[in-house]
Structure formats: structure tokens, C-alpha cells
Design a protein around this motif. Sequence first.
Motif, short mmCIF file in Angstrom:
data_model
loop_
_atom_site.label_atom_id
_atom_site.label_comp_id
_atom_site.label_asym_id
_atom_site.label_seq_id
_atom_site.Cartn_x
_atom_site.Cartn_y
_atom_site.Cartn_z
N MET A 150 51.81 -47.70 -87.86
CA MET A 150 52.57 -46.74 -87.27
C MET A 150 52.76 -46.64 -86.05
SD MET A 150 51.18 -42.64 -86.71
CE MET A 150 52.04 -41.46 -85.84
N SER A 151 53.74 -46.40 -84.64
CA SER A 151 54.16 -46.78 -83.94
C SER A 151 53.68 -46.42 -82.73
CB SER A 151 55.23 -46.93 -83.71
OG SER A 151 56.07 -46.53 -82.37
N ALA A 152 53.10 -46.42 -81.59
CA ALA A 152 52.48 -45.77 -80.73
C ALA A 152 53.57 -44.97 -79.91
CB ALA A 152 52.11 -46.69 -79.22
N LEU A 153 54.29 -45.39 -79.67
CA LEU A 153 55.46 -43.94 -78.67
C LEU A 153 56.11 -43.58 -80.04
CD1 LEU A 153 56.51 -46.13 -75.87
CD2 LEU A 153 55.15 -43.86 -76.33
N VAL A 154 56.25 -42.32 -80.44
CA VAL A 154 57.50 -41.76 -80.96
C VAL A 154 58.46 -41.12 -80.67
CG1 VAL A 154 57.67 -40.31 -82.92
CG2 VAL A 154 55.09 -41.11 -82.40
N LYS A 155 59.63 -41.55 -80.54
CA LYS A 155 60.83 -41.26 -79.63
C LYS A 155 61.06 -39.56 -80.55
CE LYS A 155 64.25 -43.18 -77.57
NZ LYS A 155 65.57 -43.70 -77.56
N LEU A 156 61.33 -38.94 -79.69
CA LEU A 156 61.44 -37.24 -79.11
C LEU A 156 62.83 -35.87 -79.11
CD1 LEU A 156 57.86 -35.55 -78.42
CD2 LEU A 156 58.61 -36.66 -80.64
N ASP A 157 63.29 -37.02 -79.07
CA ASP A 157 64.46 -36.51 -77.47
C ASP A 157 64.91 -37.70 -76.55
OD1 ASP A 157 66.45 -34.76 -77.01
OD2 ASP A 157 65.53 -33.63 -75.67
N SER A 158 66.62 -37.25 -76.65
CA SER A 158 67.39 -38.29 -75.39
C SER A 158 68.90 -37.72 -75.30
CB SER A 158 67.71 -39.83 -76.28
OG SER A 158 68.27 -41.01 -75.37
N GLN A 159 68.66 -38.10 -73.37
CA GLN A 159 70.00 -37.15 -73.62
C GLN A 159 70.31 -37.89 -72.37
OE1 GLN A 159 70.81 -34.24 -74.96
NE2 GLN A 159 69.35 -34.56 -75.89
N THR A 160 71.95 -38.15 -72.57
CA THR A 160 72.70 -38.66 -71.63
C THR A 160 73.96 -37.96 -70.79
OG1 THR A 160 72.19 -40.62 -72.73
CG2 THR A 160 74.29 -40.98 -71.27
N VAL A 161 73.65 -38.35 -69.87
CA VAL A 161 74.82 -38.01 -68.44
C VAL A 161 75.70 -38.74 -68.66
CG1 VAL A 161 75.66 -36.25 -66.83
CG2 VAL A 161 73.40 -35.77 -68.46
N SER A 162 77.21 -39.04 -68.57
CA SER A 162 78.23 -39.71 -68.15
C SER A 162 78.94 -39.31 -67.24
CB SER A 162 78.94 -40.56 -69.07
OG SER A 162 79.07 -39.99 -69.88
N SER A 163 79.20 -38.27 -67.22
CA SER A 163 80.30 -37.57 -66.29
C SER A 163 79.52 -35.99 -65.50
CB SER A 163 81.15 -36.60 -67.30
OG SER A 163 80.86 -35.83 -67.91
N ASP A 164 79.87 -35.57 -63.97
CA ASP A 164 79.35 -34.32 -63.60
C ASP A 164 78.62 -33.51 -64.90
OD1 ASP A 164 79.78 -36.07 -62.16
OD2 ASP A 164 81.38 -34.92 -60.58
N THR A 165 77.38 -33.13 -64.47
CA THR A 165 77.07 -31.73 -65.31
C THR A 165 75.09 -32.08 -63.68
OG1 THR A 165 75.77 -31.40 -67.75
CG2 THR A 165 75.03 -33.61 -66.46
N ALA A 166 75.29 -30.10 -64.16
CA ALA A 166 74.50 -29.54 -63.31
C ALA A 166 73.32 -30.07 -63.57
CB ALA A 166 74.88 -27.99 -63.41
N VAL A 167 72.27 -30.35 -65.17
CA VAL A 167 71.06 -30.24 -65.53
C VAL A 167 70.76 -31.24 -66.78
CG1 VAL A 167 70.42 -28.08 -64.80
CG2 VAL A 167 70.48 -28.13 -67.04
N LEU A 168 70.49 -32.18 -67.02
CA LEU A 168 69.62 -32.66 -67.72
C LEU A 168 68.48 -31.99 -68.57
CD1 LEU A 168 70.96 -36.45 -69.00
CD2 LEU A 168 68.24 -35.02 -69.21
N GLN A 169 68.71 -31.75 -70.16
CA GLN A 169 67.37 -31.48 -70.54
C GLN A 169 66.69 -32.24 -71.50
OE1 GLN A 169 66.95 -26.41 -69.46
NE2 GLN A 169 66.77 -26.87 -71.60
#
Length: 181
Positions: free
Chosen positions: A1-20
Motif C-alpha cells: 500500500m502506498s503512503a500517498l493516495v491521490k483523492l482529487d486533481s484539478q487543472t486549469v488551462s484557461s482563465d477561471t475564477a476558482v479551482l477547488q
Amino acid sequence: MSALVKLDSQTVSSDTAVLQVGASNWSTAYNVYIIQMLNVRSAQENVYPNAKFLVGGSVTSDSTYDWMAMNLRTYGAFNTHTAQNQNHMRLSKDQIGTGSTHETFFGTFFIYNANNSSEYTHMSQESTGRDKNQNFAGLAGGFAYHTNAAVNGLRLYMSSGDIATATVNLYGLAKWLDIIW
């Protein structure tokens, strides 16, 4: 088992107000979470990258954020970056801009006590960036959200205008015994 578990990933490549990150992708199975911010750039000049915690999937608006960090600069003396009772977390002491001079922000943040509504949530910070004068600076410090609430995510936004580019990853850090068993 890995110590790090990726739960979420978000990428913005053009203008946006928020990233959650988090909210519906949050898991209460962890005591410690890691937020990784990569290549954060603004669509406007002279702005700060800011963040707020999510509680119940919604952004918090109360003025209960405190922060303290040491600003480690290549272009002058080290100094402190502090504030109390703010309605946001300022992630950089230096402003960033449109990236015409490679203005960027990168950071790693550890979140503690997020799931415990009887305790305050804390977040440590190690970050670096380059401003419009191509000066490098880093911050080492932390934040306190002094509200008894279970946190389940983070919202990244600029002090004014939009985010031009960014990748934000959310990881759960497995408990030590969960890894060896």
C-alpha cells in the motif's frame, strides 16, 4: 500500500475564477492531507494567490484565518508574513501576474485536524514563486482556521481576477499502521 493516495486533481488551462479540490472527492479515512499546487499563474497583474477551506463542500466566509510564515527571498533580507482574523489564506507574500516574465507559484501544504469538528484545522506551507521582476522567494510557515468545523476541501483563487493556469492535487496521507499491515 502506498503512503500517498491521490483523492482529487484539478487543472486549469484557461482563465477561471476558482479551482477547488476535495468536497465530493474528500475521504475522512485520513488524518493528514497534502495539497500540491503546480504552475499557478494569474490572468491579471499584481495579485496574490489566496485560498479558503471548504466546510460541507461550501466555501467558508468567516474571518477566522490566521497565518505566519518566514519569507525567504533571494533579492533582500528575509522577513515575516503574518495576519490574524482574515477571511482568506494569502499563500504568497509576493504578487504574481500574467506570466509574461514567468511569474509562477508552487506550493506543498499539509492539512491537519480537517475531519475533527471539535478542533481547529491547521495547514503548514512550503512554497516558492517568482514575481514580475524575476525575483525568487519562498515561504515556510502555516495557517490556522480557528473555527470548530470539519473541513473537506480547499478553494484556490486570486485576490483579483482569474487563475490563468494551475494544477492542484489532493492526497490523503495513509496512517503508518495502515501501510505496514
